[in-house]
Design a protein around this motif. Sequence first.
Motif, PDB file in Angstrom:
ATOM      1  N   MET A   1      -0.261  51.779 -36.440  1.00  0.00           N
ATOM      2  CA  MET A   1       0.209  51.710 -35.053  1.00  0.00           C
ATOM      3  C   MET A   1       0.968  52.989 -34.709  1.00  0.00           C
ATOM      4  O   MET A   1       1.793  53.479 -35.468  1.00  0.00           O
ATOM      5  N   GLU A   2       0.664  53.577 -33.553  1.00  0.00           N
ATOM      6  CA  GLU A   2       1.357  54.780 -33.138  1.00  0.00           C
ATOM      7  C   GLU A   2       2.813  54.464 -32.808  1.00  0.00           C
ATOM      8  O   GLU A   2       3.130  53.372 -32.339  1.00  0.00           O
ATOM      9  N   PRO A   3       3.743  55.431 -33.048  1.00  0.00           N
ATOM     10  CA  PRO A   3       5.160  55.180 -32.791  1.00  0.00           C
ATOM     11  C   PRO A   3       5.447  54.695 -31.380  1.00  0.00           C
ATOM     12  O   PRO A   3       6.242  53.792 -31.178  1.00  0.00           O
ATOM     13  N   ALA A   4       4.789  55.282 -30.375  1.00  0.00           N
ATOM     14  CA  ALA A   4       5.054  54.863 -28.992  1.00  0.00           C
ATOM     15  C   ALA A   4       4.668  53.414 -28.782  1.00  0.00           C
ATOM     16  O   ALA A   4       5.336  52.654 -28.089  1.00  0.00           O
ATOM     17  N   SER A   5       3.539  52.997 -29.411  1.00  0.00           N
ATOM     18  CA  SER A   5       3.100  51.625 -29.282  1.00  0.00           C
ATOM     19  C   SER A   5       4.091  50.682 -29.947  1.00  0.00           C
ATOM     20  O   SER A   5       4.385  49.611 -29.441  1.00  0.00           O
ATOM     21  N   LEU A   6       4.623  51.080 -31.118  1.00  0.00           N
ATOM     22  CA  LEU A   6       5.604  50.259 -31.813  1.00  0.00           C
ATOM     23  C   LEU A   6       6.865  50.108 -30.982  1.00  0.00           C
ATOM     24  O   LEU A   6       7.413  49.012 -30.843  1.00  0.00           O
ATOM     25  N   ASP A   7       7.342  51.199 -30.395  1.00  0.00           N
ATOM     26  CA  ASP A   7       8.552  51.131 -29.574  1.00  0.00           C
ATOM     27  C   ASP A   7       8.363  50.170 -28.405  1.00  0.00           C
ATOM     28  O   ASP A   7       9.285  49.446 -28.022  1.00  0.00           O
ATOM     29  N   ALA A   8       7.175  50.170 -27.831  1.00  0.00           N
ATOM     30  CA  ALA A   8       6.913  49.285 -26.697  1.00  0.00           C
ATOM     31  C   ALA A   8       6.916  47.830 -27.117  1.00  0.00           C
ATOM     32  O   ALA A   8       7.220  46.941 -26.323  1.00  0.00           O
ATOM     33  N   GLN A   9       6.597  47.571 -28.396  1.00  0.00           N
ATOM     34  CA  GLN A   9       6.532  46.197 -28.880  1.00  0.00           C
ATOM     35  C   GLN A   9       7.905  45.669 -29.264  1.00  0.00           C
ATOM     36  O   GLN A   9       8.127  44.456 -29.280  1.00  0.00           O
ATOM     37  N   LEU A  10       8.842  46.538 -29.588  1.00  0.00           N
ATOM     38  CA  LEU A  10      10.146  46.102 -30.078  1.00  0.00           C
ATOM     39  C   LEU A  10      10.972  45.464 -28.967  1.00  0.00           C
ATOM     40  O   LEU A  10      10.910  45.864 -27.807  1.00  0.00           O
ATOM     41  N   ILE A  11      11.760  44.480 -29.355  1.00  0.00           N
ATOM     42  CA  ILE A  11      12.661  43.807 -28.427  1.00  0.00           C
ATOM     43  C   ILE A  11      13.893  44.675 -28.229  1.00  0.00           C
ATOM     44  O   ILE A  11      14.470  45.182 -29.193  1.00  0.00           O
ATOM     45  N   ASP A  12      14.298  44.843 -26.995  1.00  0.00           N
ATOM     46  CA  ASP A  12      15.472  45.657 -26.686  1.00  0.00           C
ATOM     47  C   ASP A  12      16.728  44.908 -27.109  1.00  0.00           C
ATOM     48  O   ASP A  12      16.999  43.804 -26.625  1.00  0.00           O
ATOM     49  N   ALA A  13      17.495  45.507 -28.009  1.00  0.00           N
ATOM     50  CA  ALA A  13      18.689  44.839 -28.531  1.00  0.00           C
ATOM     51  C   ALA A  13      19.712  44.584 -27.434  1.00  0.00           C
ATOM     52  O   ALA A  13      20.366  43.532 -27.417  1.00  0.00           O
ATOM     53  N   ALA A  14      19.857  45.524 -26.512  1.00  0.00           N
ATOM     54  CA  ALA A  14      20.855  45.350 -25.450  1.00  0.00           C
ATOM     55  C   ALA A  14      20.523  44.145 -24.581  1.00  0.00           C
ATOM     56  O   ALA A  14      21.411  43.369 -24.204  1.00  0.00           O
ATOM     57  N   ALA A  15      19.238  43.967 -24.261  1.00  0.00           N
ATOM     58  CA  ALA A  15      18.839  42.812 -23.458  1.00  0.00           C
ATOM     59  C   ALA A  15      19.083  41.516 -24.219  1.00  0.00           C
ATOM     60  O   ALA A  15      19.559  40.519 -23.654  1.00  0.00           O
ATOM     61  N   ALA A  16      18.769  41.519 -25.520  1.00  0.00           N
ATOM     62  CA  ALA A  16      18.986  40.317 -26.325  1.00  0.00           C
ATOM     63  C   ALA A  16      20.471  40.001 -26.445  1.00  0.00           C
ATOM     64  O   ALA A  16      20.866  38.826 -26.467  1.00  0.00           O
ATOM     65  N   GLN A  17      21.297  41.021 -26.505  1.00  0.00           N
ATOM     66  CA  GLN A  17      22.732  40.802 -26.601  1.00  0.00           C
ATOM     67  C   GLN A  17      23.296  40.200 -25.319  1.00  0.00           C
ATOM     68  O   GLN A  17      24.316  39.501 -25.349  1.00  0.00           O
ATOM     69  N   GLY A  18      22.620  40.434 -24.216  1.00  0.00           N
ATOM     70  CA  GLY A  18      23.046  39.821 -22.966  1.00  0.00           C
ATOM     71  C   GLY A  18      22.960  38.312 -23.000  1.00  0.00           C
ATOM     72  O   GLY A  18      23.684  37.615 -22.284  1.00  0.00           O
ATOM     73  N   ASP A  19      22.062  37.784 -23.836  1.00  0.00           N
ATOM     74  CA  ASP A  19      21.920  36.339 -24.019  1.00  0.00           C
ATOM     75  C   ASP A  19      22.699  35.831 -25.228  1.00  0.00           C
ATOM     76  O   ASP A  19      22.629  34.650 -25.567  1.00  0.00           O
TER      77      ASP A  19
END
Length: 397
Positions: A1-19
């Motif tokens: 998997m290309e790095p850009a594709s992996l980054d797009a798949q990862l969950i944003d920690a800041a958004a998750a911390q909001g919950d």
Amino acid sequence: MEPASLDAQLIDAAAAQGDTPAAGRVFLDSAGSSLPPSAVVDAVVGHLRREAEIGGYRAAAERRDDLEAGYGLLADFLGCAPDEVAFTDSATRSWLSLLDAIPLGPGDRVLTTEAEYGGNAIPLLRVADQAGFSVEPVPSGPDGSIDLDALRGALDERVRLVSLVHVPTNGGLVNPVAEVAAAAHGVGALVLLDACQSFGQLPLSLAGTGVDMITATGRKWLRGPRGTGVLAVRRDVLARLRPRLVDLRGAVWTGLREVELRADARVLELWEHSVADRLGLLAAVRYASDLGVDRIAASVGDRAARLRAGLAEVPGVTVRDIGAQRCGLVSFTVDGRSAEHVRDALADRDVTVTVSSLPSTRYDMTRRALPQVVRASPHYFVSHAQIDTAVGAVADL
């Protein structure tokens, strides 16, 4: 998997911390009991308030449809049918219920891995002593996962059960489930998968793995409440089980001396349970489903790999993870420091980790001559900056 594709798949920690209000601290113990998202807390607390208003029975009746729909929700999450799943109050309850229902007797053999968990090994050895069957650990391969050649060599017609831990409690390896199931089924043995550390962290399917039974808890990677558990049993396997300790949830009292067992997995449920906690568990399943388990697995793997690499660069620190495939559990030791000392020193810096010790995985820890390890388990709500903070805190020791 290309790095850009992996980054797009990862969950944003800041958004998750909001919950996750408490995620501002460096929390690295989701393999123990994770931080629940707000939706889970609201579901549990809201129902407890409703029970206080009108009583437990009426409050449960109001949520009857939601509770019944939960079987379909859990089945979708575990890749099986609604009649193949059941709810319990813990992974331990799930595991004990299934072990007790499997017919085992003198001359039978049960195979485990060297990653077997103490909570499974203790009842298994106890029942073996009483019923007369043997319990035999299959050696690990060079990478630490179960040696498939050794497994195939150990299998014969007397093997009735293979107890397989998907992800052990003391390290990051992921055992090869489908391969174990295929080999065991070649001699007619059942496969019981302990998915405590994979449920909610990795893709998990009863049909896809080929195993016969799955047990798991809600409090770890799924981020559900404590006091919740699940199990899944293939429909064709249910007929081979002999449940003994059933109550009026799993059976009907049909005559003065007669009872009729349910024909589905709910035969292994108990009538009494926490409705609030079960609703919280269902909220956690919906939350994880909305995020996508593939994204969760990629995000957890990303955080764990960063932590593992950072710790490996610290002088005096040894990463103790094994396995060709690794996941979100990161284990390590610090020269000259006990695991308890490291845990407590990190807690003083608001970094939460825990300790895995010899009695939890005696086969594996004995093989590797490890009395204990520090265990860190970052979830997707842990940011890269928090990972780096944790590594820095270990380095300061």
